[in-house]
Design an enzyme around this catalytic site. Structure first.
Site, PDB file in Angstrom:
ATOM      1  N   ASP A   1      -9.738  -3.653  -5.798  1.00  0.00           N
ATOM      2  CA  ASP A   1      -9.161  -2.790  -4.765  1.00  0.00           C
ATOM      3  C   ASP A   1      -9.796  -1.398  -4.841  1.00  0.00           C
ATOM      4  O   ASP A   1      -9.650  -0.705  -5.863  1.00  0.00           O
ATOM      5  CB  ASP A   1      -7.651  -2.685  -4.978  1.00  0.00           C
ATOM      6  CG  ASP A   1      -6.922  -2.043  -3.807  1.00  0.00           C
ATOM      7  OD1 ASP A   1      -7.558  -1.263  -3.078  1.00  0.00           O
ATOM      8  OD2 ASP A   1      -5.722  -2.324  -3.643  1.00  0.00           O
TER       9      ASP A   1
ATOM     10  N   SER B   1       0.828  -1.204   0.000  1.00  0.00           N
ATOM     11  CA  SER B   1       0.000   0.000   0.000  1.00  0.00           C
ATOM     12  C   SER B   1       0.866   1.259   0.000  1.00  0.00           C
ATOM     13  O   SER B   1       1.612   1.487  -0.953  1.00  0.00           O
ATOM     14  CB  SER B   1      -0.962  -0.060   1.190  1.00  0.00           C
ATOM     15  OG  SER B   1      -1.931   0.953   1.139  1.00  0.00           O
TER      16      SER B   1
ATOM     17  N   HIS C   1      -7.959  -4.643  -1.293  1.00  0.00           N
ATOM     18  CA  HIS C   1      -6.709  -4.059  -0.807  1.00  0.00           C
ATOM     19  C   HIS C   1      -6.094  -5.001   0.216  1.00  0.00           C
ATOM     20  O   HIS C   1      -6.247  -4.829   1.433  1.00  0.00           O
ATOM     21  CB  HIS C   1      -7.021  -2.694  -0.178  1.00  0.00           C
ATOM     22  CG  HIS C   1      -5.835  -1.796  -0.071  1.00  0.00           C
ATOM     23  ND1 HIS C   1      -5.209  -1.248  -1.173  1.00  0.00           N
ATOM     24  CD2 HIS C   1      -5.155  -1.329   1.017  1.00  0.00           C
ATOM     25  CE1 HIS C   1      -4.212  -0.486  -0.769  1.00  0.00           C
ATOM     26  NE2 HIS C   1      -4.149  -0.531   0.548  1.00  0.00           N
TER      27      HIS C   1
END
Length: 209
Positions: free
Chosen positions: A159, A107, A190
């Site tokens: 995501d 991320s 995610h």
């Protein structure tokens, strides 16, 4: 930069002639979060895991953002430069092979790893990035040479935070600059999907770092 400028964990390699993994955590995590990922991805490798220095409402990050999904690109560029300088200092302090540093992140950390590749070519031998998008939002990166760099991208088609379009844009930017790219998409969101981690481990083993 001084080594103490980032809180970090350093774990020496447990196998001879092993590379070093630079581990970059996601928002709200810290320097301990990705140690299990590092051990799973590259058993025996040295692990260098710093903590992001940006505080967003009590959550650690690598650079500021203006709102969800919108980066402060100037801050990203500045702080990526600081991280690159710190990595060079860590190479000297810990006696690492500067040609065998591989970044892995999730991320926010993956976006930072992508920025290291695009803004500081030659710093890293490779990257395994999960839930990463094109970091220089609205800007086309410079035409750097990444032909000596191997990159694994793991992305979720569903995501909602790092959209698949952003992930694919990063893939295009890396390919156009010559990176040896392995892209793997999973149907989830995610997350670091177990099957993608297994693929990343196989990629790492075959890359010869």
């Amino acid at each position: 930069m001084a080594l103490g400028d980032y809180e970090h964990v350093w774990e020496p390699a447990t196998e001879a002639d092993a590379p070093t993994l630079l581990l970059l955590h996601g928002t709200g995590a810290d320097e301990h979060d990705l140690l299990p990922l590092g051990r799973a991805l590259a058993p025996g490798a040295a692990l260098l895991s710093p903590r992001g220095t940006v505080d967003e409402n009590g959550m650690n990050r690598w650079f500021r953002r203006l709102r969800e999904g919108v980066f402060d690109v100037e801050d990203l560029v500045e702080r990526t430069g600081e991280l690159a300088a710190w990595t060079g200092e860590a190479v000297r302090a810990y006696g690492l092979d500067p040609e065998r540093i591989v970044v892995s992140g999730f991320s926010n950390g993956a976006n930072t790893g992508a920025a290291l590749l695009l803004l500081h070519p030659g710093l890293l031998a490779g990257a395994a990035l999960f839930a990463a998008g094109a970091p220089l939002q609205g800007r086309e990166p410079a035409a750097v040479d990444l032909s000596a760099t191997s990159v694994f991208l793991g992305s979720g088609v569903a995501d909602p935070i790092t959209t698949i379009d952003q992930a694919r844009l990063l893939g295009r930017q890396l390919r156009e600059r010559g990176a040896r790219l392995s892209e793997h998409e999973h149907p989830g969101g995610h997350q670091l999907a177990p099957d993608v981690l297994a693929e990343a481990r196989s990629w790492f083993s075959a890359s010869g770092f």
